[in-house]
Design a protein around this motif. Structure first.
Motif, short mmCIF file in Angstrom:
data_model
loop_
_atom_site.label_atom_id
_atom_site.label_comp_id
_atom_site.label_asym_id
_atom_site.label_seq_id
_atom_site.Cartn_x
_atom_site.Cartn_y
_atom_site.Cartn_z
N HIS A 89 0.84 -1.21 0.00
CA HIS A 89 0.00 0.00 0.00
C HIS A 89 0.87 1.25 0.00
O HIS A 89 0.62 2.19 -0.76
N TRP A 90 1.89 1.27 0.85
CA TRP A 90 2.78 2.43 0.91
C TRP A 90 3.46 2.66 -0.42
O TRP A 90 3.68 3.80 -0.83
N ASP A 91 3.79 1.59 -1.13
CA ASP A 91 4.39 1.72 -2.46
C ASP A 91 3.35 2.30 -3.43
O ASP A 91 3.64 3.23 -4.17
N GLU A 92 2.14 1.77 -3.40
CA GLU A 92 1.09 2.23 -4.31
C GLU A 92 0.75 3.70 -4.14
O GLU A 92 0.46 4.39 -5.11
N VAL A 93 0.77 4.19 -2.89
CA VAL A 93 0.43 5.60 -2.64
C VAL A 93 1.65 6.51 -2.71
O VAL A 93 1.54 7.71 -2.48
N GLY A 94 2.81 5.94 -3.03
CA GLY A 94 4.00 6.75 -3.22
C GLY A 94 4.67 7.19 -1.93
O GLY A 94 5.45 8.15 -1.93
N LEU A 95 4.39 6.51 -0.83
CA LEU A 95 5.01 6.88 0.44
C LEU A 95 6.44 6.38 0.51
O LEU A 95 7.36 7.12 0.83
N VAL A 96 6.62 5.12 0.23
CA VAL A 96 7.97 4.55 0.17
C VAL A 96 7.94 3.43 -0.85
O VAL A 96 7.08 2.55 -0.79
N SER A 97 8.82 3.51 -1.81
CA SER A 97 8.88 2.53 -2.89
C SER A 97 10.20 1.80 -2.85
O SER A 97 11.21 2.36 -2.42
N PRO A 98 10.20 0.56 -3.31
CA PRO A 98 11.46 -0.18 -3.36
C PRO A 98 12.40 0.47 -4.37
O PRO A 98 11.97 1.12 -5.32
N SER A 99 13.67 0.28 -4.14
CA SER A 99 14.67 0.87 -5.04
C SER A 99 14.73 0.18 -6.39
O SER A 99 15.19 0.77 -7.37
N ALA A 100 14.26 -1.07 -6.45
CA ALA A 100 14.33 -1.81 -7.71
C ALA A 100 13.27 -2.90 -7.74
O ALA A 100 12.59 -3.16 -6.74
N HIS A 101 13.15 -3.50 -8.90
CA HIS A 101 12.29 -4.67 -9.09
C HIS A 101 13.12 -5.74 -9.78
O HIS A 101 13.96 -5.43 -10.64
N SER A 102 12.89 -6.98 -9.42
CA SER A 102 13.59 -8.09 -10.06
C SER A 102 13.04 -8.27 -11.48
O SER A 102 11.97 -7.75 -11.80
N PRO A 103 13.74 -9.04 -12.31
CA PRO A 103 13.21 -9.31 -13.66
C PRO A 103 11.82 -9.95 -13.60
O PRO A 103 11.01 -9.75 -14.50
#
Length: 121
Positions: A19-33
């Protein structure tokens, strides 16, 4: 590190982290392939900061504003719009202090109540 590891380390649910990622509060630095969220130690530190703000009742928007101010200050860049980073940080500091005092008062009431109930044995 993957979201499950972060959830375990921060004692938050995977749902909260998503949820925090979706609302732009804290997002991961990367995504795996494969599309998995990948977090760094810095990401975890940010998540823990936000987790510490939650019990004080800060809104998601206020937490986002505070994090943006921290990023602006760390990068030594001016805030693009709105109040200066130092002003936001000072405001949040004052709000946090006030909210903490309120929580301490409520905690004292709760402790008094438990003492009363314990004496009823």
């Amino acid at each position: 590190m993957k979201i499950g590891e972060v959830a375990e380390r921060t004692e938050l649910s995977i749902r909260s982290l998503r949820h925090w990622d979706e609302v732009g509060l804290v997002s991961p630095s990367a995504h795996s392939p494969g599309g998995f969220r990948l977090y760094t130690e810095t990401d975890v530190e940010r998540i823990l900061l936000i987790r510490r703000m939650k019990p004080l009742g800060f809104s998601l928007e206020r937490m986002r504003e505070f994090c943006r101010a921290l990023d602006d200050r760390a990068a030594s860049r001016p805030t693009p719009s709105g109040p200066a980073a130092s002003d936001v940080i000072a405001e949040v500091r004052a709000e946090a202090t006030e909210r903490l005092e309120r929580l301490r008062t409520h905690l004292a009431y709760a402790e008094e109540f438990v003492e009363i109930v314990e004496r009823l044995r």
